[in-house]
Motif scaffolding. Sequence first.
Motif, PDB file in Angstrom:
ATOM      1  N   ARG A  93     -14.586  15.834 -21.430  1.00  0.00           N
ATOM      2  CA  ARG A  93     -13.795  14.769 -22.054  1.00  0.00           C
ATOM      3  C   ARG A  93     -12.379  14.672 -21.481  1.00  0.00           C
ATOM      4  NH1 ARG A  93     -16.672  16.420 -26.676  1.00  0.00           N
ATOM      5  NH2 ARG A  93     -15.094  17.925 -27.271  1.00  0.00           N
ATOM      6  N   LEU A  94     -11.931  15.691 -20.764  1.00  0.00           N
ATOM      7  CA  LEU A  94     -10.571  15.683 -20.217  1.00  0.00           C
ATOM      8  C   LEU A  94     -10.484  14.753 -19.011  1.00  0.00           C
ATOM      9  CD1 LEU A  94      -9.748  19.513 -20.252  1.00  0.00           C
ATOM     10  CD2 LEU A  94      -9.299  17.813 -22.031  1.00  0.00           C
ATOM     11  N   ASP A  95      -9.343  14.085 -18.869  1.00  0.00           N
ATOM     12  CA  ASP A  95      -9.165  13.279 -17.666  1.00  0.00           C
ATOM     13  C   ASP A  95      -8.780  14.204 -16.505  1.00  0.00           C
ATOM     14  OD1 ASP A  95      -6.329  13.712 -17.623  1.00  0.00           O
ATOM     15  OD2 ASP A  95      -5.994  11.944 -18.861  1.00  0.00           O
ATOM     16  N   ARG A  96      -8.768  13.644 -15.332  1.00  0.00           N
ATOM     17  CA  ARG A  96      -8.548  14.428 -14.106  1.00  0.00           C
ATOM     18  C   ARG A  96      -7.234  15.228 -14.151  1.00  0.00           C
ATOM     19  NH1 ARG A  96     -10.384  13.166  -8.515  1.00  0.00           N
ATOM     20  NH2 ARG A  96      -9.109  14.429  -7.154  1.00  0.00           N
ATOM     21  N   GLU A  97      -6.169  14.570 -14.595  1.00  0.00           N
ATOM     22  CA  GLU A  97      -4.863  15.253 -14.632  1.00  0.00           C
ATOM     23  C   GLU A  97      -4.866  16.437 -15.583  1.00  0.00           C
ATOM     24  OE1 GLU A  97      -1.829  12.404 -15.527  1.00  0.00           O
ATOM     25  OE2 GLU A  97      -2.177  11.280 -13.677  1.00  0.00           O
ATOM     26  N   LYS A  99      -7.523  18.155 -16.536  1.00  0.00           N
ATOM     27  CA  LYS A  99      -8.381  19.200 -15.952  1.00  0.00           C
ATOM     28  C   LYS A  99      -7.572  20.017 -14.949  1.00  0.00           C
ATOM     29  CE  LYS A  99     -12.866  16.969 -16.434  1.00  0.00           C
ATOM     30  NZ  LYS A  99     -13.976  16.272 -15.794  1.00  0.00           N
ATOM     31  N   GLN A 100      -6.781  19.334 -14.134  1.00  0.00           N
ATOM     32  CA  GLN A 100      -5.960  20.041 -13.148  1.00  0.00           C
ATOM     33  C   GLN A 100      -4.957  20.958 -13.842  1.00  0.00           C
ATOM     34  OE1 GLN A 100      -4.453  16.750 -10.815  1.00  0.00           O
ATOM     35  NE2 GLN A 100      -6.140  16.878  -9.360  1.00  0.00           N
ATOM     36  N   GLU A 101      -4.345  20.466 -14.907  1.00  0.00           N
ATOM     37  CA  GLU A 101      -3.372  21.269 -15.659  1.00  0.00           C
ATOM     38  C   GLU A 101      -4.036  22.491 -16.286  1.00  0.00           C
ATOM     39  OE1 GLU A 101       0.330  22.329 -16.814  1.00  0.00           O
ATOM     40  OE2 GLU A 101      -0.069  20.486 -15.719  1.00  0.00           O
ATOM     41  N   VAL A 102      -5.222  22.292 -16.873  1.00  0.00           N
ATOM     42  CA  VAL A 102      -5.956  23.409 -17.479  1.00  0.00           C
ATOM     43  C   VAL A 102      -6.315  24.439 -16.398  1.00  0.00           C
ATOM     44  CG1 VAL A 102      -8.162  24.044 -18.568  1.00  0.00           C
ATOM     45  CG2 VAL A 102      -6.808  22.146 -19.484  1.00  0.00           C
ATOM     46  N   MET A 103      -6.799  23.969 -15.260  1.00  0.00           N
ATOM     47  CA  MET A 103      -7.199  24.906 -14.196  1.00  0.00           C
ATOM     48  C   MET A 103      -5.999  25.635 -13.607  1.00  0.00           C
ATOM     49  SD  MET A 103     -10.319  25.136 -14.361  1.00  0.00           S
ATOM     50  CE  MET A 103     -10.491  26.311 -13.043  1.00  0.00           C
ATOM     51  N   LEU A 138      -9.491  26.567 -22.437  1.00  0.00           N
ATOM     52  CA  LEU A 138      -8.764  27.733 -21.916  1.00  0.00           C
ATOM     53  C   LEU A 138      -9.271  29.026 -22.553  1.00  0.00           C
ATOM     54  CD1 LEU A 138      -5.121  26.380 -21.681  1.00  0.00           C
ATOM     55  CD2 LEU A 138      -6.504  27.266 -19.785  1.00  0.00           C
ATOM     56  N   GLN A 139      -9.521  29.001 -23.850  1.00  0.00           N
ATOM     57  CA  GLN A 139     -10.044  30.197 -24.523  1.00  0.00           C
ATOM     58  C   GLN A 139     -11.426  30.545 -23.974  1.00  0.00           C
ATOM     59  OE1 GLN A 139      -8.473  32.337 -26.947  1.00  0.00           O
ATOM     60  NE2 GLN A 139     -10.168  33.524 -26.111  1.00  0.00           N
ATOM     61  N   GLY A 140     -12.250  29.525 -23.779  1.00  0.00           N
ATOM     62  CA  GLY A 140     -13.578  29.758 -23.219  1.00  0.00           C
ATOM     63  C   GLY A 140     -13.517  30.309 -21.806  1.00  0.00           C
TER      64      GLY A 140
END
Length: 158
Positions: A93-97, A99-103, A138-140
């Motif tokens: 469900r996350l947008d590309r930006e 996802k990049q921030e999470v990674m 992030l927890q996962g």
Amino acid sequence: MMGPNRGMRGRHQGFFMRLRDLPPKEQERVMANDPRFQRLPPERQERIRGHLKRWNALSPDQKQSIRQRERVFEGLSPAQRREVRSIYPDWNRLDRERKQEVMQTFRHMRAMTPEEREKYLHSPEVEKKFSTDERRVLQGLNDLLPGSSLDSMDESED
């Protein structure tokens, strides 16, 4: 725990994975002549054809990247695979930006000890910077790292 259709889904996935390495014309020939494929419901056949069409449109680098992720996934323990499957809907469900921030944050967390990661995940900084879904992802991801609760659980299953 496996659902009732789990074995069938895995079998169809294996069929797709064998097909995807063939040239498109050969893919069509195999699907036209494979009795198991012909017995699938039409909507399932169309889903497989759609997946193959998207696969065939990928660049060689994109295909290689997917294969690499598949190898990593296969190397995970059953508990880790379940964790990946549980966080995937939130991730998707996350947008590309985002996802990049999470990674980027996950890569930063990998350098931390398990205790530091837990403290960081529950910090005001993370609460402010990430949505509930992003924190769940992030927890996962954290749970997949050495020293996590899943890592400890896997050791006790051996």
